[in-house]
Design an enzyme around this catalytic site. Structure first.
Site, PDB file in Angstrom:
ATOM      1  N   ARG B   7      -8.112  10.016  18.863  1.00 51.22           N
ATOM      2  CA  ARG B   7      -7.964   8.613  18.460  1.00 51.22           C
ATOM      3  C   ARG B   7      -7.736   7.692  19.665  1.00 51.22           C
ATOM      4  NH1 ARG B   7      -2.024   8.553  16.389  1.00 51.22           N
ATOM      5  NH2 ARG B   7      -1.280  10.531  17.203  1.00 51.22           N
ATOM      6  N   SER B  34      -1.606   3.751  14.709  1.00 54.76           N
ATOM      7  CA  SER B  34      -1.868   5.198  14.594  1.00 54.76           C
ATOM      8  C   SER B  34      -3.326   5.538  14.842  1.00 54.76           C
ATOM      9  CB  SER B  34      -1.480   5.706  13.202  1.00 54.76           C
ATOM     10  OG  SER B  34      -0.096   5.538  12.988  1.00 54.76           O
ATOM     11  N   GLU B  55      -7.027  -0.247   1.010  1.00 59.85           N
ATOM     12  CA  GLU B  55      -8.201   0.409   1.594  1.00 59.85           C
ATOM     13  C   GLU B  55      -9.487   0.082   0.849  1.00 59.85           C
ATOM     14  OE1 GLU B  55      -5.365   1.838   0.775  1.00 59.85           O
ATOM     15  OE2 GLU B  55      -4.496   2.508   2.679  1.00 59.85           O
ATOM     16  N   PHE B  80      -6.959   8.541   2.880  1.00 57.32           N
ATOM     17  CA  PHE B  80      -7.182   7.239   2.246  1.00 57.32           C
ATOM     18  C   PHE B  80      -8.639   6.803   2.434  1.00 57.32           C
ATOM     19  CE2 PHE B  80      -2.779   6.913   4.193  1.00 57.32           C
ATOM     20  CZ  PHE B  80      -2.170   7.528   3.122  1.00 57.32           C
ATOM     21  N   HIS B 106      -6.101  11.668  11.520  1.00 57.28           N
ATOM     22  CA  HIS B 106      -5.167  12.486  10.751  1.00 57.28           C
ATOM     23  C   HIS B 106      -5.888  13.409   9.763  1.00 57.28           C
ATOM     24  CE1 HIS B 106      -2.616   9.661  12.714  1.00 57.28           C
ATOM     25  NE2 HIS B 106      -1.516  10.212  12.244  1.00 57.28           N
ATOM     26  N   ASP B 114       3.984  15.479   8.091  1.00 54.87           N
ATOM     27  CA  ASP B 114       3.753  14.591   6.947  1.00 54.87           C
ATOM     28  C   ASP B 114       3.426  15.359   5.666  1.00 54.87           C
ATOM     29  OD1 ASP B 114       4.310  12.247   8.200  1.00 54.87           O
ATOM     30  OD2 ASP B 114       2.225  11.708   8.622  1.00 54.87           O
ATOM     31  N   ARG B 164      -4.957  14.163  14.518  1.00 58.92           N
ATOM     32  CA  ARG B 164      -3.803  13.396  14.979  1.00 58.92           C
ATOM     33  C   ARG B 164      -3.320  13.919  16.333  1.00 58.92           C
ATOM     34  NH1 ARG B 164       1.841  13.284  15.379  1.00 58.92           N
ATOM     35  NH2 ARG B 164       1.917  15.530  15.078  1.00 58.92           N
TER      36      ARG B 164
END
Lengths: 263, 322
Positions: B7, B34, B55, B80, B106, B114, B164
């Site tokens: 990322r 993030s 979203e 999402f 992620h 998480d 991530r």
């Protein structure tokens, strides 16, 4: 012109053997106002940069949309009878890239207003003064995405966005207020930061006035158009049976005769 | 080995694109720091739109911007980006063929603490089934950078997934990246290990383990899942005649399925799939989770040996199953 469009709606859906005439008839004056008065567009140049954009969020009323596009000159009127037929550019719900004048594929309810927001943002980015019009159904206001888009439009102060809500009070299952109540709709949109203008959705003058008024207002505008589902044909009016079915042969004759007799 | 977060490189690539092209617009849904779209937001605030935790609206808005000529990147976590707004992607992006790049972070089990709610193990499957959609899963940060640039030049809907955690850097700046083109990372003749995402690095480790046992494995980096590079796959299989797939994703619907679909219709070679076996993840450290769910070099090596066994038995005319 409205009578002409209504005649197309009855004929097209009859030829197709299916479709959504009820909501098409309630939206007729709105569509005629937009395509023949309000919007800046050029059917000979459908990709013109400066054209106003139109999104049909209630994609199931494609018949009235196609009739308005054809009568505007985007494609031959004769093509209307290919609605829903194999190989036709007139898909059951509007499909982007097939038919000139269609700006986005729609049909899965509740999504058009978001697309309109994106277009309104693009106009601002490009420093262009086109406006974006979005026709929404009342039933689809039950979908949460509209309210996400409502927040975005007021947050980004989209002065160039005008939504028109065809408030015919009926959805597939029956009355909106019995299926999942929407009222007070005007208060809700005001609370979301929109200008709300309420008009008789079958009075072209009122629709034109509201569209003109919204031009000078700050922020996005929601025109709530009070309408009658199936407007113009007595036995279709306020009859949710005609939400998603077309006329039989006899009904078609009666409907066309009634439309002919109207002034 | 040097590691880097995909990322971070994605964020850098967006800034580079933003500098070069005015048509680049970026959207995020309250996760910009993030997903690293925050880099673009700082550099080009006018062309970045925060949509909040919405979203579905982000996807529709992206479609509207694209319909007016913008090249749009829309980012959030993969669960999402692909799950919550699958229908919006289908209706407003894929069906009309809008030039929107849905880029998620992620992905996979290595999200860690998480837990399952945030560990996307189905995203490749969800995106791969959608007509008009190009699906990219870069192996490391360097590839994520190149893929971001490549997507901007690729007209039409794209989905790219990233992790991530920091992943080993296994490709170099000079290595070629092309959408739809698999790269052979190590040549071999005994078994093809076809991997995607950070599993490519583990596949290379597996090849080293196998080499100690005298097995010469070929490692293929399948960085695009759709369109699948069946040409490179067929070439590799012609040499090795058996295949192990490795992905940080469910074994249903992702790379393993894509290869299985190809094999079922074209080739008669044995296949074993390394991936998450139709289950949700859970909380833990990335390392703990990768071990618990069998996403390790050791497991890939073991699967390679097993699949080689199937190949031999078949060739001698024995039935593998009684």
């Amino acid at each position: 012109m409205c009578r002409n469009i209504r005649r197309h709606v009855i004929e097209m859906t009859y030829e197709a053997g299916s479709g959504h005439p009820g909501g098409s008839l309630s939206s007729t004056e709105i569509m005629v106002s937009l395509f023949f008065q309000v919007m800046r567009h050029d059917p000979q140049n459908p990709k013109w940069d400066l054209r106003d954009r139109f999104i049909l969020s209630k994609g199931h009323v494609a018949p009235v949309y196609y009739a308005a596009l054809a009568e505007s000159g985007y494609f031959p009127v004769e093509e209307l009878k290919t609605l829903r037929k194999l190989g036709s550019r007139l898909q059951g719900h509007p499909a982007y890239g097939k038919l000139p004048g269609v700006e986005m594929s729609t049909g899965s309810l509740g999504q058009g207003l978001s697309v309109a927001c994106g277009m309104a943002l693009a106009a601002r980015l490009d420093g262009l003064d086109y406006r974006v019009f979005c026709l929404c159904g009342d039933g689809e206001m039950q979908s949460g995405q509209n309210w996400e888009a409502g927040m975005l439009a007021s947050h980004y102060k989209l002065d160039n966005l005008v939504a028109i809500l065809d408030r015919n009070r009926l959805q597939s299952s029956g009355l909106t207020e019995e299926t999942m109540s929407l009222e007070p709709l005007a208060d809700k949109w005001r609370a979301f930061g929109w200008n709300v203008l309420e008009v008789d959705g079958h009075d072209v003058r009122q629709i034109l006035n509201a569209c003109e008024l919204s031009r000078s207002m700050k922020g996005p505008s929601m025109i709530i158009a009070d309408t009658v589902k199936g407007k113009g044909v007595s036995f279709m009016e306020n009859n949710c049976g005609f939400h998603g079915r077309c006329c039989t042969c006899d009904e078609r004759e009666k409907a066309l005769t009634e439309l002919e007799a109207r002034q | 080995m040097t590691t880097a977060a995909q990322r971070s490189y994605f964020g850098k690539a967006l800034v580079e694109l933003g500098r070069a092209r005015q048509d680049i617009v970026v959207l995020d849904a309250d996760l910009a720091t993030s997903t690293k779209t925050s880099d673009f937001a700082s550099a080009f605030p006018d062309r970045f739109f925060e949509v909040g935790i919405a979203e579905q609206n982000m996807i529709g808005t992206a479609a509207g911007l694209a319909a007016c000529g913008k090249t749009v990147f829309a980012s959030t976590f993969a669960v999402f980006a692909t799950g919550r707004c699958w229908d919006q992607i289908r209706q407003s992006i894929a069906y009309p063929g809008m030039n929107v790049k849905v880029v998620s972070t992620h992905c996979g089990i290595s999200v860690g603490g998480d837990g399952a709610s945030h560990q996307a193990l189905e995203d490749l499957s969800l995106m791969r089934t959608m007509p008009n959609m190009t699906v990219i899963s870069p192996a490391d940060a360097e590839e994520a950078f190149k893929a971001t640039l490549a997507m901007a030049d690729w007209h039409g809907p794209c989905y790219m997934r990233m992790g991530r955690a920091d992943f080993p850097l296994i490709t170099g700046k000079e290595d070629e990246f092309q959408i739809g083109k698999a790269n052979i990372m190590k040549e071999g003749k005994d078994v093809s290990i076809v991997a995607t995402g950070q599993m490519v690095a583990l596949a290379l480790d597996a090849a080293r383990i196998l080499k100690e046992g005298g097995v010469n494995a070929e490692v293929v980096n399948m960085s695009t899942l759709k369109p699948l590079d069946t040409e490179t796959l067929a070439d590799s299989l012609a040499r090795t005649r058996c295949v192990v797939t490795a992905e940080e994703h469910s074994i249903i619907g992702g790379l393993g399925s894509a290869v299985a679909e190809y094999l079922a219709e074209n080739e008669n070679y044995p296949l074993l799939r390394v991936g998450v076996k139709d289950s949700f993840g859970e909380s833990g450290t990335p390392d703990e989770l990768m071990h618990k769910y069998g996403l390790t070099a050791e497991n890939i090596a073991l699967s390679a040996k097993m699949v080689i066994g199937k190949k031999t038995k078949k060739r001698k005319g024995f039935l593998w199953r009684k």
